[in-house]
Design a protein around this motif. Structure first.
Motif, PDB file in Angstrom:
ATOM      1  N   ILE A 119      27.532  23.937  26.853  1.00  0.00           N
ATOM      2  CA  ILE A 119      27.432  24.199  25.423  1.00  0.00           C
ATOM      3  C   ILE A 119      28.518  25.188  25.063  1.00  0.00           C
ATOM      4  CG2 ILE A 119      24.944  23.751  25.332  1.00  0.00           C
ATOM      5  CD1 ILE A 119      24.506  26.758  25.104  1.00  0.00           C
ATOM      6  N   SER A 120      28.703  25.451  23.785  1.00  0.00           N
ATOM      7  CA  SER A 120      29.794  26.326  23.365  1.00  0.00           C
ATOM      8  C   SER A 120      29.529  27.776  23.743  1.00  0.00           C
ATOM      9  CB  SER A 120      29.989  26.211  21.851  1.00  0.00           C
ATOM     10  OG  SER A 120      28.819  26.648  21.198  1.00  0.00           O
ATOM     11  N   ALA A 121      30.611  28.529  23.926  1.00  0.00           N
ATOM     12  CA  ALA A 121      30.509  29.938  24.303  1.00  0.00           C
ATOM     13  C   ALA A 121      29.989  30.758  23.120  1.00  0.00           C
ATOM     14  CB  ALA A 121      31.864  30.455  24.755  1.00  0.00           C
ATOM     15  N   ALA A 122      29.216  31.777  23.418  1.00  0.00           N
ATOM     16  CA  ALA A 122      28.653  32.640  22.385  1.00  0.00           C
ATOM     17  C   ALA A 122      29.414  33.958  22.342  1.00  0.00           C
ATOM     18  CB  ALA A 122      27.171  32.889  22.689  1.00  0.00           C
ATOM     19  N   ALA A 123      29.075  34.775  21.349  1.00  0.00           N
ATOM     20  CA  ALA A 123      29.725  36.082  21.186  1.00  0.00           C
ATOM     21  C   ALA A 123      29.398  36.988  22.368  1.00  0.00           C
ATOM     22  CB  ALA A 123      29.247  36.714  19.888  1.00  0.00           C
ATOM     23  N   ALA A 124      30.184  38.052  22.528  1.00  0.00           N
ATOM     24  CA  ALA A 124      29.989  39.003  23.632  1.00  0.00           C
ATOM     25  C   ALA A 124      28.594  39.615  23.569  1.00  0.00           C
ATOM     26  CB  ALA A 124      31.042  40.085  23.572  1.00  0.00           C
ATOM     27  N   LYS A 125      27.961  39.659  24.716  1.00  0.00           N
ATOM     28  CA  LYS A 125      26.604  40.184  24.855  1.00  0.00           C
ATOM     29  C   LYS A 125      26.540  41.020  26.118  1.00  0.00           C
ATOM     30  CE  LYS A 125      25.754  35.837  24.537  1.00  0.00           C
ATOM     31  NZ  LYS A 125      27.035  35.588  23.971  1.00  0.00           N
ATOM     32  N   PRO A 126      25.459  41.743  26.311  1.00  0.00           N
ATOM     33  CA  PRO A 126      25.323  42.485  27.568  1.00  0.00           C
ATOM     34  C   PRO A 126      25.269  41.513  28.743  1.00  0.00           C
ATOM     35  CG  PRO A 126      23.366  42.771  26.178  1.00  0.00           C
ATOM     36  CD  PRO A 126      24.319  41.898  25.434  1.00  0.00           C
ATOM     37  N   SER A 127      25.637  41.999  29.911  1.00  0.00           N
ATOM     38  CA  SER A 127      25.537  41.190  31.123  1.00  0.00           C
ATOM     39  C   SER A 127      24.090  40.732  31.290  1.00  0.00           C
ATOM     40  CB  SER A 127      25.952  42.029  32.333  1.00  0.00           C
ATOM     41  OG  SER A 127      25.601  41.368  33.517  1.00  0.00           O
ATOM     42  N   LEU A 128      23.918  39.541  31.835  1.00  0.00           N
ATOM     43  CA  LEU A 128      22.562  39.038  32.065  1.00  0.00           C
ATOM     44  C   LEU A 128      21.770  39.947  33.003  1.00  0.00           C
ATOM     45  CD1 LEU A 128      23.244  35.224  32.169  1.00  0.00           C
ATOM     46  CD2 LEU A 128      21.678  36.400  30.619  1.00  0.00           C
ATOM     47  N   ARG A 129      22.436  40.718  33.833  1.00  0.00           N
ATOM     48  CA  ARG A 129      21.703  41.647  34.703  1.00  0.00           C
ATOM     49  C   ARG A 129      20.991  42.715  33.891  1.00  0.00           C
ATOM     50  NH1 ARG A 129      25.998  45.583  37.716  1.00  0.00           N
ATOM     51  NH2 ARG A 129      27.588  44.271  36.893  1.00  0.00           N
TER      52      ARG A 129
END
Length: 137
Positions: free
Chosen positions: A19-29
């Motif tokens: 799917i398309s890339a999303a805006a910058a977010k915190p690391s999944l960790r």
């Protein structure tokens, strides 16, 4: 000493759809509702791999990994971001170190498989996130 922490991460990668890339977010960790269940899957796999009397609940684990992917997508993470996280050598090493720390604190030794069994049985009795992913053979 062989560790199989990669398998749950690789399994998550196999259920990803582009799917398309999303805006910058915190690391999944840094997203506990993703990180903690993923860690539980990895721990259950490690216990099952080292204890002959316990097995992993494979379908339940796979379902959990699919749920995590869907939830990460709902939070705005693209599958490419999820894949980068789970395939990262840094993240694999971090999760492995975290797991080994928990196992050591719980008296588990790679030289004594029965300690994995005792740990797993305790987790099953507690009905913990790790325990619900294990079963007696």
């Amino acid at each position: 000493m062989k560790h199989l922490w990669i398998a749950p991460l690789a399994a998550l990668a196999t259920v990803l759809l582009p799917i398309s890339a999303a805006a910058a977010k915190p690391s999944l960790r840094e997203v506990p509702e993703i990180e903690e269940p993923l860690f539980a899957v990895a721990m259950a796999k490690e216990v099952a791999d080292h204890c002959d009397s316990l097995g992993a609940r494979f379908l339940k684990g796979l379902g959990e990994l699919r749920r995590l992917r869907a939830h990460a997508n709902e939070l705005g993470y693209a599958d490419s971001e999820i894949r980068a996280y789970i395939e990262s050598d840094v993240e694999k090493a971090r999760m492995r170190a975290r797991g080994e720390k928990l196992l050591f604190a719980s008296g588990v030794s790679y030289e004594d498989p029965e300690t994995f069994c005792a740990f797993g049985r305790t987790e099953i009795e507690k009905n913990s996130a790790i325990g619900v992913l294990l079963r007696a053979k």
